[in-house]
Scaffold this motif. Structure first.
Motif, short mmCIF file in Angstrom:
data_model
loop_
_atom_site.label_atom_id
_atom_site.label_comp_id
_atom_site.label_asym_id
_atom_site.label_seq_id
_atom_site.Cartn_x
_atom_site.Cartn_y
_atom_site.Cartn_z
N ILE A 65 -0.99 12.80 -4.73
CA ILE A 65 -0.72 11.16 -4.96
C ILE A 65 0.34 10.77 -4.35
O ILE A 65 1.50 11.07 -4.24
CB ILE A 65 -0.47 11.33 -6.60
N ASP A 66 0.00 9.90 -3.15
CA ASP A 66 1.02 9.24 -2.50
C ASP A 66 0.67 7.60 -2.33
O ASP A 66 -0.02 7.21 -2.84
CB ASP A 66 1.17 9.99 -1.13
N GLU A 67 1.43 7.02 -1.38
CA GLU A 67 1.24 5.81 -1.05
C GLU A 67 -0.18 5.55 -0.67
O GLU A 67 -0.98 4.44 -1.13
CB GLU A 67 2.11 5.01 -0.09
N GLN A 68 -0.61 6.47 0.25
CA GLN A 68 -2.09 6.24 0.82
C GLN A 68 -3.24 6.35 -0.39
O GLN A 68 -4.28 5.73 -0.40
CB GLN A 68 -2.46 7.54 1.55
N THR A 69 -2.84 6.98 -1.28
CA THR A 69 -3.80 7.42 -2.75
C THR A 69 -3.90 5.98 -3.11
O THR A 69 -5.15 5.57 -3.57
CB THR A 69 -3.28 8.42 -3.36
N TYR A 70 -3.01 5.02 -3.41
CA TYR A 70 -3.02 3.89 -3.93
C TYR A 70 -3.72 2.75 -3.11
O TYR A 70 -4.54 2.04 -3.69
CB TYR A 70 -1.76 3.26 -4.24
N TYR A 71 -3.56 2.81 -1.92
CA TYR A 71 -4.42 2.08 -1.29
C TYR A 71 -5.90 2.24 -1.11
O TYR A 71 -6.65 1.33 -1.09
CB TYR A 71 -3.74 2.27 0.53
N GLU A 72 -6.06 3.56 -1.09
CA GLU A 72 -7.65 3.81 -1.33
C GLU A 72 -8.23 3.73 -2.50
O GLU A 72 -9.36 3.22 -2.82
CB GLU A 72 -7.82 5.49 -0.90
N ARG A 73 -7.50 3.64 -3.85
CA ARG A 73 -7.78 3.31 -5.05
C ARG A 73 -8.20 1.85 -5.13
O ARG A 73 -9.17 1.05 -5.46
CB ARG A 73 -6.91 3.71 -6.19
N ALA A 74 -7.09 0.93 -4.36
CA ALA A 74 -7.28 -0.59 -4.23
C ALA A 74 -8.58 -0.67 -3.32
O ALA A 74 -9.28 -1.65 -3.68
CB ALA A 74 -6.05 -0.99 -3.61
N ARG A 75 -8.68 0.05 -2.70
CA ARG A 75 -9.69 -0.31 -1.38
C ARG A 75 -11.35 -0.18 -2.27
O ARG A 75 -12.03 -0.87 -2.33
CB ARG A 75 -9.89 0.69 -0.35
N TYR A 76 -11.39 1.04 -3.00
CA TYR A 76 -12.53 1.34 -3.89
C TYR A 76 -12.74 0.35 -4.88
O TYR A 76 -13.92 -0.21 -5.15
CB TYR A 76 -12.32 2.78 -4.40
N VAL A 77 -11.67 -0.03 -5.54
CA VAL A 77 -11.89 -0.91 -6.79
C VAL A 77 -12.23 -2.37 -6.07
O VAL A 77 -13.26 -3.12 -6.69
CB VAL A 77 -10.39 -1.35 -7.51
N GLY A 146 -18.17 6.78 5.27
CA GLY A 146 -17.30 8.03 5.52
C GLY A 146 -16.03 7.88 6.25
O GLY A 146 -15.40 8.64 6.62
N GLY A 147 -15.95 6.64 6.91
CA GLY A 147 -14.67 6.27 7.65
C GLY A 147 -13.64 5.79 7.02
O GLY A 147 -13.39 5.72 5.82
N GLU A 148 -12.35 5.48 7.83
CA GLU A 148 -11.14 5.05 7.11
C GLU A 148 -11.29 3.46 6.86
O GLU A 148 -12.44 2.88 7.29
CB GLU A 148 -9.91 5.70 7.83
N PHE A 149 -10.45 2.92 5.91
CA PHE A 149 -10.51 1.39 5.70
C PHE A 149 -10.64 0.62 7.06
O PHE A 149 -9.95 0.85 7.89
CB PHE A 149 -9.25 1.17 4.98
N ALA A 150 -11.56 -0.27 6.92
CA ALA A 150 -11.81 -1.02 8.36
C ALA A 150 -11.75 -2.42 7.76
O ALA A 150 -12.54 -3.16 7.06
CB ALA A 150 -13.20 -0.94 8.66
N PRO A 151 -10.61 -3.26 8.21
CA PRO A 151 -10.31 -4.28 7.42
C PRO A 151 -10.98 -5.60 8.00
O PRO A 151 -11.53 -6.27 7.00
CB PRO A 151 -8.83 -4.67 8.07
N GLY A 152 -11.93 -5.38 9.00
CA GLY A 152 -12.73 -6.31 9.41
C GLY A 152 -13.85 -6.52 8.42
O GLY A 152 -14.35 -7.55 7.89
N ARG A 153 -14.60 -5.17 8.49
CA ARG A 153 -15.84 -5.20 7.72
C ARG A 153 -15.59 -4.93 6.25
O ARG A 153 -16.20 -5.69 5.36
CB ARG A 153 -16.45 -3.88 8.27
N GLU A 154 -14.59 -4.46 5.71
CA GLU A 154 -14.42 -4.04 4.16
C GLU A 154 -13.57 -5.12 3.66
O GLU A 154 -13.85 -5.05 2.52
CB GLU A 154 -13.88 -2.77 4.05
N LEU A 155 -12.77 -5.93 4.19
CA LEU A 155 -12.18 -6.99 3.57
C LEU A 155 -12.71 -8.34 4.15
O LEU A 155 -12.78 -9.12 3.32
CB LEU A 155 -10.48 -6.79 3.85
#
Length: 325
Positions: A65-77, A146-155
């Motif tokens: 549980i670190d800062e990256q965890t909260y970013y991933e949770r926000a991404r998923y939500v 399966g990739g990391e957060f992609a701001p262009g496509r996912e945001l």
């Protein structure tokens, strides 16, 4: 069928009355929500799990549980909320057809509902699935599976699709009812240019009420968002009291499971999405009553049915379409 003896009083209503009546309809036609909406959402929920499930699974597997965890949770939500928002109209096709018939008839068999919706499947997939964004957004997210957060496509691009869908649904909210209940075709057959197509019918129904529809859509969006938060935190409270686990990860022995993201968050979103189907349908009835004097039409057609014993046109067909036919 007594067209002037509907299970819902056919009269104009305010938005507050529509919201109140939608809760009563959920209680009366609970099968439309529990059975119909579950049948409609199940394939989309499975696809959402396949598209996004790797995010919480990887997070739980790491056990950190670190800062990256909260970013991933926000991404998923964000992505889950976006997909459920986009998929709600097409996931609610069985519910839409069911309550459209149940207003006039005793509850139609689900086999009949599925068969009727299957007949409109291609127009529904094109309009509600492609033009209004869910299939496009899902294809876009699949390119980054399966990739990391992609701001262009996912945001950026997902946000563009969500805003586009919100705009279209605010000015043309009743396209599901037009396709499923009124059975308007996408294109007129050759030699039948006077047929009322879905786009033409949409303009006739929506354009005179566009300002009011946008205002109602914004208010409904606020209400639905508040309900979604309330349902989600209610589920979280029950989960916490029963499991004594208040984190988003539930530990079964030494096995961490992100049950909140994989199960409870989608469940809360879909529950409220199902309620929004009832609200939209009642808004559709209200629009027809205010614009077309539909309650008068039903009374006239009911009397004709009693006098002559025939009713060949669909109950929810348009007056314009009937004249053309």
């Amino acid at each position: 069928m007594q067209l002037d003896r509907t299970h819902v009083s056919v009269r104009a209503r305010s938005l507050a009355e529509i919201g109140d009546l939608s809760l009563l309809l959920v209680r009366r036609y609970s099968g439309a929500l529990v059975v119909g909406f579950t049948l409609g959402l199940l394939p989309w929920a499975i696809l959402n799990f396949l598209l996004l499930g790797y995010i919480p699974i990887n997070e739980a597997r790491d056990g950190i549980i670190d800062e990256q965890t909260y970013y991933e949770r926000a991404r998923y939500v964000w992505l889950m909320c976006a997909l459920v928002f986009l998929q709600t109209p097409i996931a609610g096709i069985f519910t839409t057809y069911y309550i459209g018939q149940a207003v006039f008839e005793e509850r139609p068999p689900w086999a009949t509902v599925v068969k009727a919706c299957r007949q409109s499947l291609l127009p529904v997939l094109w309009v509600l699935g492609t033009l209004r964004g869910p299939l496009v957004a899902m294809a876009l997210l699949a390119t980054n599976w399966g990739g990391e957060f992609a701001p262009g496509r996912e945001l950026f691009w997902v946000l563009v699709i969500v805003l586009w869908a919100a705009l279209i649904r605010s000015i043309r909210p009743f396209m599901p009812e037009i396709l499923l209940l009124e059975r308007c075709p996408l294109r007129a057959a050759r030699g039948q240019e006077t047929t009322i197509t879905a786009s033409r019918r949409s303009g006739l129904l929506h354009s005179p009420l566009s300002g009011d529809l946008i205002g109602r859509y914004l208010m409904t969006a606020i209400i639905v968002a508040a309900l979604a938060l309330g349902v989600f935190y209610g589920i979280m409270a029950v989960r916490g009291f029963l499991s004594t686990e208040w984190n988003w990860t539930l530990h079964l022995g030494s096995l961490p499971i992100s049950d909140v993201q994989l199960l409870w968050l989608p469940l809360a979103l879909w529950i409220v999405a199902g309620l929004s189907i009832f609200m939209r349908f009642l808004g559709y009835l209200d629009a027809r009553i205010r614009l077309e004097g539909w309650e008068v039409e039903l009374a006239v057609r009911a009397e004709a049915l009693r006098q002559f014993g025939t009713e060949s046109s669909p109950v929810l067909s348009t007056p314009q379409a009937e004249n053309v036919a």
